[in-house]
Scaffold this active site. Structure first.
Site, PDB file in Angstrom:
ATOM      1  N   GLY A  45       0.418  -1.395  -0.424  1.00 22.67           N
ATOM      2  CA  GLY A  45       0.335  -0.257  -0.319  1.00 22.67           C
ATOM      3  C   GLY A  45       1.015   1.346   0.106  1.00 22.67           C
ATOM      4  CD  GLN A  50       3.734   5.839   2.309  1.00 22.98           C
ATOM      5  OE1 GLN A  50       2.379   5.092   1.912  1.00 22.98           O
ATOM      6  NE2 GLN A  50       4.596   5.005   3.044  1.00 22.98           N
ATOM      7  CB  CYS A  92       4.919   2.753   7.199  1.00 25.07           C
ATOM      8  SG  CYS A  92       4.387   3.867   6.466  1.00 25.07           S
ATOM      9  CG  LEU A  93       6.622   1.006   1.371  1.00 23.54           C
ATOM     10  CD1 LEU A  93       6.076   1.099   0.140  1.00 23.54           C
ATOM     11  CD2 LEU A  93       7.554   0.215   1.224  1.00 23.54           C
ATOM     12  CG  HIS A 134      -1.118   1.648   6.857  1.00 27.04           C
ATOM     13  ND1 HIS A 134      -0.167   0.975   8.245  1.00 27.04           N
ATOM     14  CD2 HIS A 134      -0.011   2.696   6.298  1.00 27.04           C
ATOM     15  CE1 HIS A 134       1.639   1.030   7.932  1.00 27.04           C
ATOM     16  NE2 HIS A 134       1.518   2.497   6.631  1.00 27.04           N
ATOM     17  CD  GLU A 135      -0.885   2.392   2.435  1.00 30.62           C
ATOM     18  OE1 GLU A 135      -0.976   3.820   2.238  1.00 30.62           O
ATOM     19  OE2 GLU A 135      -0.550   1.307   3.028  1.00 30.62           O
ATOM     20  CG  HIS A 138       0.195   6.508   4.878  1.00 23.11           C
ATOM     21  ND1 HIS A 138       0.836   7.568   5.749  1.00 23.11           N
ATOM     22  CD2 HIS A 138       0.593   5.647   5.193  1.00 23.11           C
ATOM     23  CE1 HIS A 138       2.345   6.159   6.020  1.00 23.11           C
ATOM     24  NE2 HIS A 138       1.450   4.902   5.800  1.00 23.11           N
TER      25      HIS A 138
HETATM   26 NI    NI Z   1       2.035   3.379   5.770  1.00 20.27          NI
END
Ligand code: NI
Length: 169
Positions: A45, A50, A92-93, A134-135, A138
């Site tokens: 995701g 990001q 998370c990236l 989660h997304e 963000h």
């Molecule tokens: Ni994330």
């Protein structure tokens, strides 16, 4: 085009995003870039902030490029229903190598627009429900570490500061 992933503590990750109002080629290119960048980083995701874009847009693919029909694009998404509770590990990236268990709803329904601006609803449970939450977090400027207890979060922030000092972050 693969774009670099923005890491914590970049302020763009901690600010609510702007609603998408133009459904044009630029938006399509942005969504494609997000898929490419996510696949390159081996994520499932990715939210627009990001890659440094403060717009309410996220892409998800739990199959990680294996199944084209599992590609999900959510424009201006909102969670409209939640049910139950799950407590599973997340990463998370934008917070590489940090993994912690996070409390989330077990099942959620989201409302979003597609790349043509058409509204739709979608349900997800387990991993997909986690990805949705989660997304969408963000897009509200919320990172998963903010969903942890203060003690756990402080330990993680301390670990990140240490890595920053040694140039490993
Ligand atoms: Ni994330």
């Amino acid at each position: 085009m693969i774009r670099p992933i923005v890491k914590y503590p970049d302020p763009i990750l901690q600010r609510p995003t702007e609603l998408v109002t133009e459904f044009n080629d630029e938006l399509r290119t942005l969504a494609n870039d997000m898929f490419e960048s996510m696949y390159a980083a081996k994520g499932i995701g990715l939210a627009a902030p990001q890659i440094g874009v403060g717009q309410r847009l996220t892409v998800i693919d739990l199959s990680n490029k294996e199944k084209p029909d599992e590609k999900i694009v959510l424009v201006n998404p909102e969670v409209i229903e939640t049910q139950g509770r799950q407590y599973e590990e997340e990463g998370c990236l934008s917070l590489p190598e940090i993994r912690e268990k996070v409390v989330r709803a077990a099942k959620v329904k989201v409302k979003a627009q597609n790349l043509d601006g058409e509204w739709f609803e979608m349900e997800g449970e387990e991993l997909l429900a986690r990805a949705f939450q989660h997304e969408i977090d963000h897009l509200d400027g919320v990172l998963f570490i903010y969903r942890l207890s203060g003690l756990k979060r402080d330990l993680i922030l301390r670990r990140i500061r240490k890595l920053q000092r040694t140039g490993e972050w």
